[in-house]
Design a protein around this motif. Structure first.
Motif, PDB file in Angstrom:
ATOM      1  N   PRO A 169      20.430   2.765  -5.808  1.00 35.16           N
ATOM      2  CA  PRO A 169      20.740   1.361  -5.558  1.00 35.16           C
ATOM      3  C   PRO A 169      20.267   0.478  -6.710  1.00 35.16           C
ATOM      4  CG  PRO A 169      18.893   2.059  -4.211  1.00 35.16           C
ATOM      5  CD  PRO A 169      19.401   3.283  -4.917  1.00 35.16           C
ATOM      6  N   VAL A 170      20.855  -0.689  -6.821  1.00 38.41           N
ATOM      7  CA  VAL A 170      20.521  -1.609  -7.904  1.00 38.41           C
ATOM      8  C   VAL A 170      19.042  -1.999  -7.865  1.00 38.41           C
ATOM      9  CG1 VAL A 170      21.155  -3.773  -6.745  1.00 38.41           C
ATOM     10  CG2 VAL A 170      21.391  -3.570  -9.230  1.00 38.41           C
ATOM     11  N   THR A 171      18.426  -2.000  -6.696  1.00 40.76           N
ATOM     12  CA  THR A 171      17.004  -2.361  -6.614  1.00 40.76           C
ATOM     13  C   THR A 171      16.150  -1.337  -7.357  1.00 40.76           C
ATOM     14  OG1 THR A 171      16.873  -1.271  -4.457  1.00 40.76           O
ATOM     15  CG2 THR A 171      17.173  -3.666  -4.463  1.00 40.76           C
ATOM     16  N   VAL A 172      16.527  -0.064  -7.297  1.00 43.48           N
ATOM     17  CA  VAL A 172      15.796   0.966  -8.040  1.00 43.48           C
ATOM     18  C   VAL A 172      16.024   0.757  -9.536  1.00 43.48           C
ATOM     19  CG1 VAL A 172      15.621   3.447  -8.520  1.00 43.48           C
ATOM     20  CG2 VAL A 172      15.815   2.636  -6.163  1.00 43.48           C
ATOM     21  N   PHE A 173      17.250   0.413  -9.912  1.00 41.98           N
ATOM     22  CA  PHE A 173      17.531   0.149 -11.320  1.00 41.98           C
ATOM     23  C   PHE A 173      16.687  -1.020 -11.830  1.00 41.98           C
ATOM     24  CE2 PHE A 173      20.073  -2.058 -14.614  1.00 41.98           C
ATOM     25  CZ  PHE A 173      19.967  -1.098 -15.599  1.00 41.98           C
ATOM     26  N   LYS A 174      16.542  -2.046 -11.015  1.00 38.42           N
ATOM     27  CA  LYS A 174      15.750  -3.215 -11.420  1.00 38.42           C
ATOM     28  C   LYS A 174      14.284  -2.860 -11.644  1.00 38.42           C
ATOM     29  CE  LYS A 174      18.504  -6.729  -9.043  1.00 38.42           C
ATOM     30  NZ  LYS A 174      18.518  -7.692  -7.924  1.00 38.42           N
ATOM     31  N   THR A 175      13.744  -1.985 -10.815  1.00 41.14           N
ATOM     32  CA  THR A 175      12.312  -1.685 -10.895  1.00 41.14           C
ATOM     33  C   THR A 175      11.982  -0.457 -11.735  1.00 41.14           C
ATOM     34  OG1 THR A 175      12.408  -0.404  -8.843  1.00 41.14           O
ATOM     35  CG2 THR A 175      11.844  -2.756  -8.661  1.00 41.14           C
ATOM     36  N   LYS A 176      12.951   0.446 -11.905  1.00 39.16           N
ATOM     37  CA  LYS A 176      12.668   1.702 -12.615  1.00 39.16           C
ATOM     38  C   LYS A 176      13.742   2.028 -13.643  1.00 39.16           C
ATOM     39  CE  LYS A 176      10.215   3.544  -8.651  1.00 39.16           C
ATOM     40  NZ  LYS A 176      10.100   4.586  -7.662  1.00 39.16           N
ATOM     41  N   SER A 177      14.237   1.020 -14.335  1.00 43.67           N
ATOM     42  CA  SER A 177      15.336   1.237 -15.277  1.00 43.67           C
ATOM     43  C   SER A 177      14.972   2.227 -16.385  1.00 43.67           C
ATOM     44  CB  SER A 177      15.829  -0.081 -15.861  1.00 43.67           C
ATOM     45  OG  SER A 177      14.778  -0.760 -16.507  1.00 43.67           O
ATOM     46  N   ALA A 178      13.778   2.134 -16.918  1.00 38.33           N
ATOM     47  CA  ALA A 178      13.375   3.046 -17.999  1.00 38.33           C
ATOM     48  C   ALA A 178      13.394   4.501 -17.521  1.00 38.33           C
ATOM     49  CB  ALA A 178      11.996   2.675 -18.524  1.00 38.33           C
ATOM     50  N   LYS A 179      12.931   4.734 -16.299  1.00 32.93           N
ATOM     51  CA  LYS A 179      12.933   6.096 -15.756  1.00 32.93           C
ATOM     52  C   LYS A 179      14.361   6.601 -15.532  1.00 32.93           C
ATOM     53  CE  LYS A 179       8.435   6.143 -13.525  1.00 32.93           C
ATOM     54  NZ  LYS A 179       7.675   6.345 -12.283  1.00 32.93           N
ATOM     55  N   LEU A 180      15.230   5.715 -15.066  1.00 32.53           N
ATOM     56  CA  LEU A 180      16.619   6.119 -14.850  1.00 32.53           C
ATOM     57  C   LEU A 180      17.309   6.431 -16.177  1.00 32.53           C
ATOM     58  CD1 LEU A 180      17.779   3.668 -12.033  1.00 32.53           C
ATOM     59  CD2 LEU A 180      17.102   6.059 -11.826  1.00 32.53           C
ATOM     60  N   ILE A 181      17.044   5.631 -17.187  1.00 32.55           N
ATOM     61  CA  ILE A 181      17.628   5.889 -18.507  1.00 32.55           C
ATOM     62  C   ILE A 181      17.123   7.217 -19.061  1.00 32.55           C
ATOM     63  CG2 ILE A 181      17.675   5.096 -20.912  1.00 32.55           C
ATOM     64  CD1 ILE A 181      17.677   2.204 -19.723  1.00 32.55           C
ATOM     65  N   LYS A 182      15.843   7.465 -18.923  1.00 37.18           N
ATOM     66  CA  LYS A 182      15.268   8.731 -19.387  1.00 37.18           C
ATOM     67  C   LYS A 182      15.907   9.904 -18.648  1.00 37.18           C
ATOM     68  CE  LYS A 182      10.951  11.205 -19.997  1.00 37.18           C
ATOM     69  NZ  LYS A 182       9.514  11.239 -19.785  1.00 37.18           N
ATOM     70  N   ARG A 183      16.088   9.761 -17.341  1.00 36.13           N
ATOM     71  CA  ARG A 183      16.705  10.822 -16.534  1.00 36.13           C
ATOM     72  C   ARG A 183      18.132  11.089 -17.006  1.00 36.13           C
ATOM     73  NH1 ARG A 183      17.107   9.728 -10.274  1.00 36.13           N
ATOM     74  NH2 ARG A 183      19.365   9.666 -10.463  1.00 36.13           N
TER      75      ARG A 183
END
Length: 93
Positions: free
Chosen positions: A9-23
């Motif tokens: 969800p976008v809320t996870v992207f807002k709070t953990k964007s760096a982790k999502l990009i790394k993943r």
């Protein structure tokens, strides 16, 4: 690809964007971002993005060539070969 694990969800992207990009970079798999329960965006590493763009461009050229052949605009293999051999000779001079 397991889409259930690729959806965030976008809320996870807002709070953990760096982790999502790394993943996305490490896995080479896209991450689908949802907003209000609907898919709205995709995070993808740049290498995969560039390969996909090149593949799409190649498909576009193939489709154009196929269309031109069906319209009678094509040239024979021998004529194309002579053309490219002439161009190579010019480049070598």
């Amino acid at each position: 690809m397991d889409y259930e694990k690729a959806i965030e969800p976008v809320t996870v992207f807002k709070t953990k964007s760096a982790k999502l990009i790394k993943r996305a970079c490490e896995s080479g798999q896209p991450i689908i971002i949802t907003q209000n329960g609907k898919a709205t965006a995709v995070i993808q590493d740049i290498g995969t993005f560039q390969r996909q763009r090149k593949a799409l461009l190649l498909l576009k050229f193939l489709a154009r060539g196929d269309r031109e052949l069906r319209e009678g605009k094509g040239v024979s293999h021998q004529k194309a070969l002579r053309h490219f051999e002439n161009q190579l000779r010019k480049l070598q001079k």
